[in-house]
Motif scaffolding. Sequence first.
Motif, short mmCIF file in Angstrom:
data_model
loop_
_atom_site.label_atom_id
_atom_site.label_comp_id
_atom_site.label_asym_id
_atom_site.label_seq_id
_atom_site.Cartn_x
_atom_site.Cartn_y
_atom_site.Cartn_z
N SER A 16 0.83 -1.21 0.00
CA SER A 16 0.00 0.00 0.00
C SER A 16 0.87 1.26 0.00
N VAL A 17 1.98 1.22 0.75
CA VAL A 17 2.91 2.36 0.75
C VAL A 17 3.48 2.56 -0.66
N VAL A 18 3.88 1.47 -1.29
CA VAL A 18 4.47 1.55 -2.63
C VAL A 18 3.46 2.13 -3.62
N GLU A 19 2.23 1.66 -3.56
CA GLU A 19 1.20 2.17 -4.49
C GLU A 19 0.96 3.65 -4.25
N ALA A 20 0.89 4.06 -2.99
CA ALA A 20 0.66 5.47 -2.67
C ALA A 20 1.85 6.32 -3.13
N ALA A 21 3.07 5.82 -2.93
CA ALA A 21 4.27 6.56 -3.33
C ALA A 21 4.33 6.72 -4.85
N ARG A 22 3.98 5.67 -5.56
CA ARG A 22 3.99 5.74 -7.02
C ARG A 22 2.92 6.71 -7.53
N THR A 23 1.80 6.77 -6.84
CA THR A 23 0.76 7.73 -7.21
C THR A 23 1.28 9.16 -7.08
N LEU A 24 2.18 9.37 -6.11
CA LEU A 24 2.78 10.69 -5.91
C LEU A 24 3.91 10.98 -6.88
N GLY A 25 4.25 10.00 -7.72
CA GLY A 25 5.28 10.21 -8.73
C GLY A 25 6.64 9.65 -8.38
N LEU A 26 6.78 8.98 -7.24
CA LEU A 26 8.06 8.39 -6.87
C LEU A 26 8.32 7.10 -7.65
N VAL A 27 9.58 6.88 -7.99
CA VAL A 27 9.99 5.63 -8.63
C VAL A 27 10.47 4.70 -7.51
N VAL A 28 9.75 3.62 -7.29
CA VAL A 28 9.99 2.76 -6.13
C VAL A 28 10.43 1.37 -6.58
N PHE A 29 11.53 0.89 -5.98
CA PHE A 29 11.95 -0.48 -6.20
C PHE A 29 11.19 -1.37 -5.22
N PHE A 30 10.47 -2.36 -5.77
CA PHE A 30 9.64 -3.29 -5.00
C PHE A 30 9.97 -4.68 -5.52
N GLU A 31 10.70 -5.46 -4.75
CA GLU A 31 11.29 -6.70 -5.26
C GLU A 31 10.28 -7.66 -5.90
N PRO A 32 9.03 -7.77 -5.40
CA PRO A 32 8.09 -8.67 -6.09
C PRO A 32 7.85 -8.31 -7.56
N ASP A 33 8.13 -7.07 -7.95
CA ASP A 33 7.98 -6.69 -9.35
C ASP A 33 9.03 -7.34 -10.25
N MET A 34 10.11 -7.88 -9.65
CA MET A 34 11.27 -8.33 -10.43
C MET A 34 11.22 -9.81 -10.77
N THR A 35 10.08 -10.47 -10.56
CA THR A 35 9.99 -11.91 -10.77
C THR A 35 10.47 -12.33 -12.15
N PHE A 36 10.04 -11.63 -13.18
CA PHE A 36 10.45 -11.98 -14.54
C PHE A 36 11.85 -11.48 -14.84
N GLU A 37 12.14 -10.20 -14.49
CA GLU A 37 13.43 -9.60 -14.86
C GLU A 37 14.59 -10.34 -14.21
N TRP A 38 14.40 -10.87 -13.00
CA TRP A 38 15.48 -11.56 -12.31
C TRP A 38 15.44 -13.08 -12.52
N TRP A 39 14.60 -13.54 -13.40
CA TRP A 39 14.47 -14.96 -13.68
C TRP A 39 15.83 -15.52 -14.11
N GLY A 40 16.33 -16.49 -13.38
CA GLY A 40 17.61 -17.11 -13.69
C GLY A 40 18.82 -16.40 -13.13
N ARG A 41 18.62 -15.24 -12.48
CA ARG A 41 19.74 -14.49 -11.92
C ARG A 41 19.85 -14.75 -10.42
N ASN A 42 21.00 -14.38 -9.87
CA ASN A 42 21.21 -14.47 -8.43
C ASN A 42 20.55 -13.26 -7.79
N PHE A 43 19.42 -13.48 -7.10
CA PHE A 43 18.65 -12.33 -6.61
C PHE A 43 19.38 -11.58 -5.50
N LEU A 44 20.27 -12.25 -4.77
CA LEU A 44 21.05 -11.54 -3.76
C LEU A 44 22.01 -10.54 -4.41
N VAL A 45 22.68 -10.99 -5.47
CA VAL A 45 23.62 -10.11 -6.18
C VAL A 45 22.87 -8.95 -6.82
#
Length: 273
Positions: free
Chosen positions: A134-163
């Motif tokens: 909810s914080v992330v959604e509200a922040a994005r509504t205000l125009g902030l660019v927010v990193f939210f790890e669940p969004d990275m499921t596809f982009e990090w597919w096959g990568r070391n998520f810790l790195v």
Amino acid sequence: MIAWADLVPQYENSSDDALHTALGAALLGEGLGVSPTDRARLGRFAKSWLANKGDEMIQRIKATDTYRIWAETAGPGQLAENGVLAGALHEQGSDDRVAAVLGEALARDTAAKHTRSYDVAVSFTDEVGEYVRSVVEAARTLGLVVFFEPDMTFEWWGRNFLVEGRKVYGQRAWHFVPFLSPAYLAAAHARDAFATAIEAATRRNDDYVLPVLVDQSEVPAELLNPATGFLRTKDHTPAELAAHLLAKVRRTKADDTAARDFGTAVRNSGTGT
């Protein structure tokens, strides 16, 4: 002898402190007893060397065929990664170890200087996931660019998520916002993200880490200085916390712009020391 390309992944997983120590050893040689004092000296030397020679090394790298070939296919604003830089250094005559460790160090240094992809990067564990979303959604509504790890499921597919996470939490955000709770402090991946951000905060010497404590949680003094200011989830709705983040990010960016403008004025005046 191990080739530089085989060494690059080893240094990619190193903490900044370990990387600087390895770089210092590679540049100075290892005639030391590897005591804590020696490691600290090597790290300090490497940081100073990067500050003074890093930009010069990047310019030299850009003159190589390795870099030219990479640049021909690179996207707009894309930064060369460690493997490209290490290959260019090896082309210039650096031995395998120096090429690998310096390539990683220069990649991190360049990213830290030029890449702040996110206004805020949040880190949390599942028990507070609904509130954080909810914080992330509200922040994005205000125009902030927010990193939210669940969004990275596809982009990090096959990568070391810790790195991949370390790159964001240590370099690519204006602020890191951990939602601290007993579950967070017990989770290995969350502790890794927090340690990366704390290390970045000591290097940046600012209020990079903005801790939010979940309910009545307390944080051990060895993990978070008791004098560090924090907010609590119980005292702020997600919308209120998002508004606080917007104000903080705006102030940080304004301060950064003022500092860079001042630095440019000093350099141009010819009076800087």
